[in-house]
Design a protein around this motif. Structure first.
Motif, short mmCIF file in Angstrom:
data_model
loop_
_atom_site.label_atom_id
_atom_site.label_comp_id
_atom_site.label_asym_id
_atom_site.label_seq_id
_atom_site.Cartn_x
_atom_site.Cartn_y
_atom_site.Cartn_z
N ARG A 197 46.41 44.24 36.65
CA ARG A 197 47.09 42.96 36.44
C ARG A 197 48.53 43.01 36.94
O ARG A 197 49.04 42.04 37.53
CB ARG A 197 47.08 42.60 34.95
N THR B 268 58.38 38.28 35.81
CA THR B 268 58.51 36.84 35.61
C THR B 268 59.95 36.39 35.79
O THR B 268 60.22 35.35 36.41
CB THR B 268 58.00 36.44 34.21
N LYS C 12 51.77 38.52 43.87
CA LYS C 12 51.90 37.07 43.77
C LYS C 12 53.36 36.61 43.84
O LYS C 12 53.63 35.43 44.09
CB LYS C 12 51.28 36.58 42.47
N THR C 13 54.32 37.51 43.60
CA THR C 13 55.72 37.08 43.57
C THR C 13 56.22 36.73 44.96
O THR C 13 55.85 37.34 45.95
CB THR C 13 56.61 38.19 42.98
N PHE D 12 55.74 42.86 32.85
CA PHE D 12 55.42 41.46 33.13
C PHE D 12 56.65 40.58 32.92
O PHE D 12 56.90 39.64 33.68
CB PHE D 12 54.27 40.99 32.24
N GLN E 11 50.23 40.78 39.86
CA GLN E 11 51.46 40.01 39.63
C GLN E 11 52.52 40.32 40.69
O GLN E 11 53.23 39.43 41.15
CB GLN E 11 52.00 40.32 38.24
#
Length: 505
Positions: free
Chosen positions: A448, A392, A455-456, A388, A452
């Motif tokens: 999850r 990010t 979504k990037t 994660f 993620q």
């Protein structure tokens, strides 16, 4: 990943360099429709052909010669020509760093000595201080208007040059650059008009030879511009203090710039990278508060010897070094707890030194970590926070910096490959994630991570094929269920065929 069945791990290489296979895992595709949605038609990297029948010892020797020794020489070179203090509080000597890499790369004493000799005979790099003058604030206003037209002069001076410059002045002073040093050694920023808070964001590369006897100098000056008499009278009407400024200007020699302040930093006191606000120091104590200047400093190499790793890019070498350090760290751990991305102090120091010397951006460093850690997730249990965090960081940097084309392709392939691998695990969830208190949270974590990824911005831009995650998960579960049912059905088939006989009296 803990809990995975053995056949999902078979043939997986724990850590590989980007030039080796790291793209789409060798798992079966779910269906032609699913493949098109996920964009499996992406052009994959060339794969190095390996002999399947090569014995393990020969394979290990070839890997050491082709992969590990070039990286080892790069690290020896990095240690020999290191500059600046590392970011960590822990400081290691050269011998400690040598001992660590010898263990991490499993080099014998003879191999270490031989490679040290090779590095000793290579050409040293050109040592450089890369300086970005970002901005300044609350500087002194020197013009009649109450503002200044500031610009900066930058250079590095060795001790002998500083002493010579000081002797050449009639009066002792703290600034040593303007008017006393050759123009070839001085770099100048743009002039910013009528401001007390100038913004430059200009970068300069200053070469030097000796770290311990050299200082960095920045001087800020106000450019003396010709102003018409009408403008001066207008300024006097609007501001009484301008009269005193005008009298002072009249006493000053025409065309002479005003000193605003300076910064002097000894190179041996700096870290590998510095990003700070520094106080502008006065020449006299008349105006001690002269504002601040924001500088970003980094020690880098120019003309670094490219023969050590056969011309491979610094990014490729960084990936290989990182992956070897991770492998060495995990092999020493006795705990069965998920790995949380920790590395020892020696590894962190060497990674920082190598990245800084080769001017690798934080984006490229985070990309290398994502590639390494996402592949590690496919063979060992890795804490989800590690993945994660890298996702990010990649999302943040995506809007800040443009990646080179090759690294864009690598990032797209890696995100795509991990998504495909994750869906393969989902299709086999009955075996890999049975309904137990320990396995169910791992399935939730995997989902999850897949969310993620989708979504990037990086995934959406680099994988243009239309893909809906919930449809992909549905297809994976449906296909996996059909396979599971077929296998179970086969297990319940009779082992021999029953033949009926017709008995007649």
């Amino acid at each position: 990943m803990a809990g995975q069945s053995e056949h999902t791990r078979k043939g997986e290489n724990l850590l590989q360099t980007p030039e080796q296979e790291h793209g789409t895992p060798s798992h079966r595709q779910f269906s032609p429709v699913h493949s098109r949605k996920l964009g499996v038609t992406r052009r994959q990297r060339d794969r190095r052909d390996l002999k399947e029948d090569e014995n393990p010892e020969a394979k290990a020797r070839r890997h050491k010669e082709m992969e590990l020794k070039p990286l080892y020489k790069e690290l020896l070179y990095t240690i020999s020509h290191k500059m600046g203090k590392p970011g960590s509080a822990e400081v290691f000597t050269d011998s400690q760093l040598h001992q660590y890499i010898q263990e991490a790369f499993t080099m014998t004493d003879a191999e270490h000595g031989s490679l040290m000799e090779i590095v000793h005979n290579t050409e040293p790099p050109v040592y450089c201080l890369m300086v970005t003058v970002k901005e300044a604030k609350e500087i002194i206003g020197k013009d009649i208007s109450g503002f200044s037209d500031p610009y900066c002069l930058l250079m590095v001076l060795e001790e002998e040059e500083e002493k010579k410059s000081s002797r050449s002045k009639a009066k002792p002073s703290k600034y040593v650059v303007k008017g006393t040093v050759s123009h070839e050694k001085i770099y100048q920023t743009d002039i910013k008009k009528q401001t007390l808070n100038p913004i430059w964001n200009q970068t300069f590369i200053l070469e030097f030879e000796n770290l311990t006897r050299t200082s960095f100098h920045l001087e800020m000056w106000d450019k003396d511009e010709e102003v018409s008499l009408t403008q001066k009278l207008e300024d006097i009407k609007t501001n009484l203090t301008s009269l005193r400024r005008m009298i002072k200007e009249a006493k000053k020699e025409k065309g002479t710039d005003d000193f605003l302040g300076n910064i002097v930093l000894k190179l041996q006191d700096l870290h590998c990278t510095e990003d700070h606000w520094y106080n502008l120091e006065p020449r006299t104590e008349t105006y001690p508060n002269r504002g601040q200047c924001h500088l970003f400093l980094k020690f880098i190499h120019k003309a670094r010897d490219g023969t050590l790793s056969a011309g491979r890019s610094a990014y490729t070498n960084y990936c290989g070094i990182l992956q070897q350090f991770v492998q060495a760290y995990i092999s020493k751990q006795q705990s069965s707890a998920p790995w949380k991305g920790a590395l020892c102090g020696e590894a962190q120091t060497l990674l920082e030194l190598y990245a800084t010397q080769n001017d690798l951006s934080p984006f490229l460093q985070d990309l290398a970590k994502w590639v390494a850690y996402s592949k590690l997730y496919q063979t060992l249990e890795v804490d989800s926070s590690v993945l994660f965090q890298q996702l990010t960081s990649i999302e943040y940097h995506w809007h800040q910096q443009e990646l080179p084309y090759q690294q864009k392709q690598e990032l797209g392939d890696s995100l795509h490959g991990f998504l495909q691998y994750g869906l393969c695990l989902v299709s086999k969830y009955r075996d890999i994630f049975p309904p137990t208190p320990s396995a169910t949270p791992k399935l939730h974590t995997l989902l999850r991570i897949l969310v993620q990824i989708c979504k990037t911005q990086a995934f959406q831009k680099l994988n243009p094929a239309h893909f809906e995650l919930h449809e992909g998960v549905f297809d994976a579960i449906q296909t996996g269920t059909e396979e599971w049912f077929t296998i179970k059905k086969g297990l319940h088939q009779p082992m021999t065929k029953v033949t009926s006989y017709n008995f007649t009296k």
